[in-house]
Design a protein around this motif. Structure first.
Motif, PDB file in Angstrom:
ATOM      1  N   GLU A  95       0.833  -1.203   0.000  1.00 16.68           N
ATOM      2  CA  GLU A  95       0.000   0.000   0.000  1.00 16.68           C
ATOM      3  C   GLU A  95       0.870   1.256   0.000  1.00 16.68           C
ATOM      4  N   LEU A  96       1.970   1.223   0.740  1.00 23.15           N
ATOM      5  CA  LEU A  96       2.886   2.357   0.778  1.00 23.15           C
ATOM      6  C   LEU A  96       3.466   2.635  -0.609  1.00 23.15           C
ATOM      7  N   HIS A  97       3.947   1.585  -1.263  1.00 21.98           N
ATOM      8  CA  HIS A  97       4.530   1.760  -2.590  1.00 21.98           C
ATOM      9  C   HIS A  97       3.468   2.171  -3.604  1.00 21.98           C
ATOM     10  N   GLY A  98       2.275   1.590  -3.497  1.00 18.90           N
ATOM     11  CA  GLY A  98       1.197   1.977  -4.388  1.00 18.90           C
ATOM     12  C   GLY A  98       0.857   3.456  -4.245  1.00 18.90           C
ATOM     13  N   CYS A  99       0.823   3.934  -3.006  1.00 18.77           N
ATOM     14  CA  CYS A  99       0.509   5.345  -2.762  1.00 18.77           C
ATOM     15  C   CYS A  99       1.604   6.232  -3.343  1.00 18.77           C
ATOM     16  N   LEU A 100       2.850   5.834  -3.159  1.00 19.38           N
ATOM     17  CA  LEU A 100       3.977   6.580  -3.725  1.00 19.38           C
ATOM     18  C   LEU A 100       3.813   6.711  -5.244  1.00 19.38           C
ATOM     19  N   CYS A 101       3.521   5.608  -5.897  1.00 18.65           N
ATOM     20  CA  CYS A 101       3.370   5.616  -7.353  1.00 18.65           C
ATOM     21  C   CYS A 101       2.133   6.400  -7.774  1.00 18.65           C
ATOM     22  N   GLY A 102       1.078   6.313  -6.974  1.00 17.48           N
ATOM     23  CA  GLY A 102      -0.122   7.080  -7.266  1.00 17.48           C
ATOM     24  C   GLY A 102       0.120   8.578  -7.175  1.00 17.48           C
ATOM     25  N   LEU A 103       0.925   8.998  -6.198  1.00 15.85           N
ATOM     26  CA  LEU A 103       1.280  10.415  -6.093  1.00 15.85           C
ATOM     27  C   LEU A 103       2.027  10.881  -7.340  1.00 15.85           C
ATOM     28  N   LEU A 104       2.968  10.059  -7.776  1.00 14.17           N
ATOM     29  CA  LEU A 104       3.693  10.407  -8.999  1.00 14.17           C
ATOM     30  C   LEU A 104       2.750  10.427 -10.202  1.00 14.17           C
ATOM     31  N   GLY A 105       1.895   9.413 -10.295  1.00  8.95           N
ATOM     32  CA  GLY A 105       0.968   9.321 -11.417  1.00  8.95           C
ATOM     33  C   GLY A 105      -0.074  10.417 -11.420  1.00  8.95           C
ATOM     34  N   GLY A 106      -0.347  10.980 -10.233  1.00 12.16           N
ATOM     35  CA  GLY A 106      -1.315  12.065 -10.145  1.00 12.16           C
ATOM     36  C   GLY A 106      -0.732  13.424 -10.444  1.00 12.16           C
ATOM     37  N   GLY A 107       0.577  13.461 -10.695  1.00 11.26           N
ATOM     38  CA  GLY A 107       1.198  14.720 -11.102  1.00 11.26           C
ATOM     39  C   GLY A 107       1.908  15.466 -10.002  1.00 11.26           C
ATOM     40  N   LEU A 108       2.191  14.816  -8.856  1.00 12.36           N
ATOM     41  CA  LEU A 108       2.901  15.498  -7.779  1.00 12.36           C
ATOM     42  C   LEU A 108       4.281  15.938  -8.259  1.00 12.36           C
ATOM     43  N   ARG A 109       4.616  17.172  -8.002  1.00 14.72           N
ATOM     44  CA  ARG A 109       5.922  17.700  -8.342  1.00 14.72           C
ATOM     45  C   ARG A 109       6.714  17.979  -7.063  1.00 14.72           C
ATOM     46  N   GLY A 110       8.017  18.018  -7.207  1.00 18.69           N
ATOM     47  CA  GLY A 110       8.869  18.260  -6.056  1.00 18.69           C
ATOM     48  C   GLY A 110       9.745  17.058  -5.782  1.00 18.69           C
ATOM     49  N   ALA A 144      -0.276  -0.887 -16.768  1.00 15.33           N
ATOM     50  CA  ALA A 144      -1.236   0.197 -16.568  1.00 15.33           C
ATOM     51  C   ALA A 144      -0.670   1.272 -15.647  1.00 15.33           C
ATOM     52  N   ALA A 145       0.013   0.868 -14.589  1.00 18.23           N
ATOM     53  CA  ALA A 145       0.611   1.839 -13.672  1.00 18.23           C
ATOM     54  C   ALA A 145       1.686   2.662 -14.376  1.00 18.23           C
ATOM     55  N   MET A 146       2.500   1.995 -15.188  1.00 13.07           N
ATOM     56  CA  MET A 146       3.515   2.726 -15.944  1.00 13.07           C
ATOM     57  C   MET A 146       2.861   3.750 -16.857  1.00 13.07           C
ATOM     58  N   ASN A 147       1.783   3.365 -17.519  1.00 11.88           N
ATOM     59  CA  ASN A 147       1.122   4.280 -18.453  1.00 11.88           C
ATOM     60  C   ASN A 147       0.538   5.495 -17.736  1.00 11.88           C
ATOM     61  N   VAL A 148      -0.034   5.284 -16.550  1.00 11.56           N
ATOM     62  CA  VAL A 148      -0.572   6.414 -15.791  1.00 11.56           C
ATOM     63  C   VAL A 148       0.561   7.376 -15.416  1.00 11.56           C
ATOM     64  N   MET A 149       1.668   6.826 -14.975  1.00 15.96           N
ATOM     65  CA  MET A 149       2.796   7.681 -14.595  1.00 15.96           C
ATOM     66  C   MET A 149       3.408   8.372 -15.810  1.00 15.96           C
ATOM     67  N   LEU A 150       3.450   7.672 -16.936  1.00 23.35           N
ATOM     68  CA  LEU A 150       3.949   8.304 -18.161  1.00 23.35           C
ATOM     69  C   LEU A 150       3.030   9.442 -18.590  1.00 23.35           C
ATOM     70  N   ASP A 151       1.729   9.254 -18.450  1.00 24.24           N
ATOM     71  CA  ASP A 151       0.783  10.309 -18.788  1.00 24.24           C
ATOM     72  C   ASP A 151       1.009  11.552 -17.933  1.00 24.24           C
ATOM     73  N   ALA A 152       1.541  11.353 -16.721  1.00 23.99           N
ATOM     74  CA  ALA A 152       1.815  12.478 -15.823  1.00 23.99           C
ATOM     75  C   ALA A 152       3.205  13.061 -16.048  1.00 23.99           C
ATOM     76  N   GLY A 153       3.946  12.496 -16.985  1.00 26.39           N
ATOM     77  CA  GLY A 153       5.269  13.018 -17.276  1.00 26.39           C
ATOM     78  C   GLY A 153       6.368  12.475 -16.396  1.00 26.39           C
ATOM     79  N   VAL A 154       6.092  11.416 -15.628  1.00 22.90           N
ATOM     80  CA  VAL A 154       7.118  10.830 -14.769  1.00 22.90           C
ATOM     81  C   VAL A 154       8.222  10.234 -15.637  1.00 22.90           C
ATOM     82  N   GLY A 155       9.450  10.473 -15.207  1.00 24.45           N
ATOM     83  CA  GLY A 155      10.588   9.981 -15.971  1.00 24.45           C
ATOM     84  C   GLY A 155      11.157  11.026 -16.892  1.00 24.45           C
TER      85      GLY A 155
END
Length: 205
Positions: A34-49, A178-189
């Motif tokens: 759950e911790l790692h999922g939340c971390l990835c969700g924050l990135l996928g949601g567009g969190l900056r910093g 699917a998780a990679m695609n969500v994060m890519l859509d947010a510009g992660v990486g």
């Protein structure tokens, strides 16, 4: 090699038990999934910093306290997630228990990972500039699927264990992509300092 090393080289899958023990030592009754999922969700949601921003949002989303070596481990997981989908590497892995654990426990961990992702994604959308932007269709579909997986439960009376294992790995493969695609859509990486456009890509690209 340990997740608490500055530059670990092992696969992320080997860190599950170590992170679980560290959470327990700090009095946090939370699954590493759950911790790692939340971390990835924050990135996928567009969190900056950087790491400090991520830690603050993780603590708020999950109502936990992260400090010491555990905070350092979060920094490692953040770096791993970003690097794993940056520069075309695409070797991202959700943090889940290995095959030694019984299938029902692995399915529950996958559900916890999805719950964490959804919590983090929602938190990031509220905090980031993405709040007023439409979610891209592929990301929206993935989020709906994650919500369904979050409710998953194993039928422990299922007599066809081979079929159940196969279904689990098929679901895991989908979850990973699917998780990679969500994060890519947010510009992660990409360039994390660049703003995100309505299409989820850096406007400086």
């Amino acid at each position: 090699m340990s997740i608490f090393d500055p530059h670990p080289t092992d696969s992320i899958a080997g860190f599950f038990d170590e992170l679980a023990n560290s959470l327990l030592e700090q009095g946090e009754m939370l699954s590493p999934a759950e911790l790692h999922g939340c971390l990835c969700g924050l990135l996928g949601g567009g969190l900056r910093g950087g790491e400090e921003a991520l830690l603050a949002e993780l603590e708020q989303a999950l109502d936990i306290s992260l400090h010491g070596s555990l905070a350092d481990a979060i920094g490692t997981l953040r770096s791993r997630a970003i690097e794993s989908i940056g520069e075309g590497s695409f070797d991202f892995q959700p943090l889940l228990p290995d095959d030694e654990l019984e299938l029902p426990q692995r399915i529950e961990a996958m559900a916890q990972w999805c719950r964490g992702f959804l919590s983090g994604y929602a938190q990031a959308r509220v905090k980031s500039e993405g709040q007023g932007q439409a979610v891209l269709p592929d990301s929206a579909e993935a989020l709906r699927d994650f919500a369904a997986i979050a409710q998953a439960a194993s039928d422990e009376e299922d007599e066809d264990s081979n079929a159940a294992e196969e279904a689990y790995y098929e679901l895991l493969e989908y979850l990973t992509v699917a998780a990679m695609n969500v994060m890519l859509d947010a510009g992660v990486g990409g360039d994390e300092s660049a703003p995100v456009s309505d299409h989820g890509r850096s406007t400086e690209e």
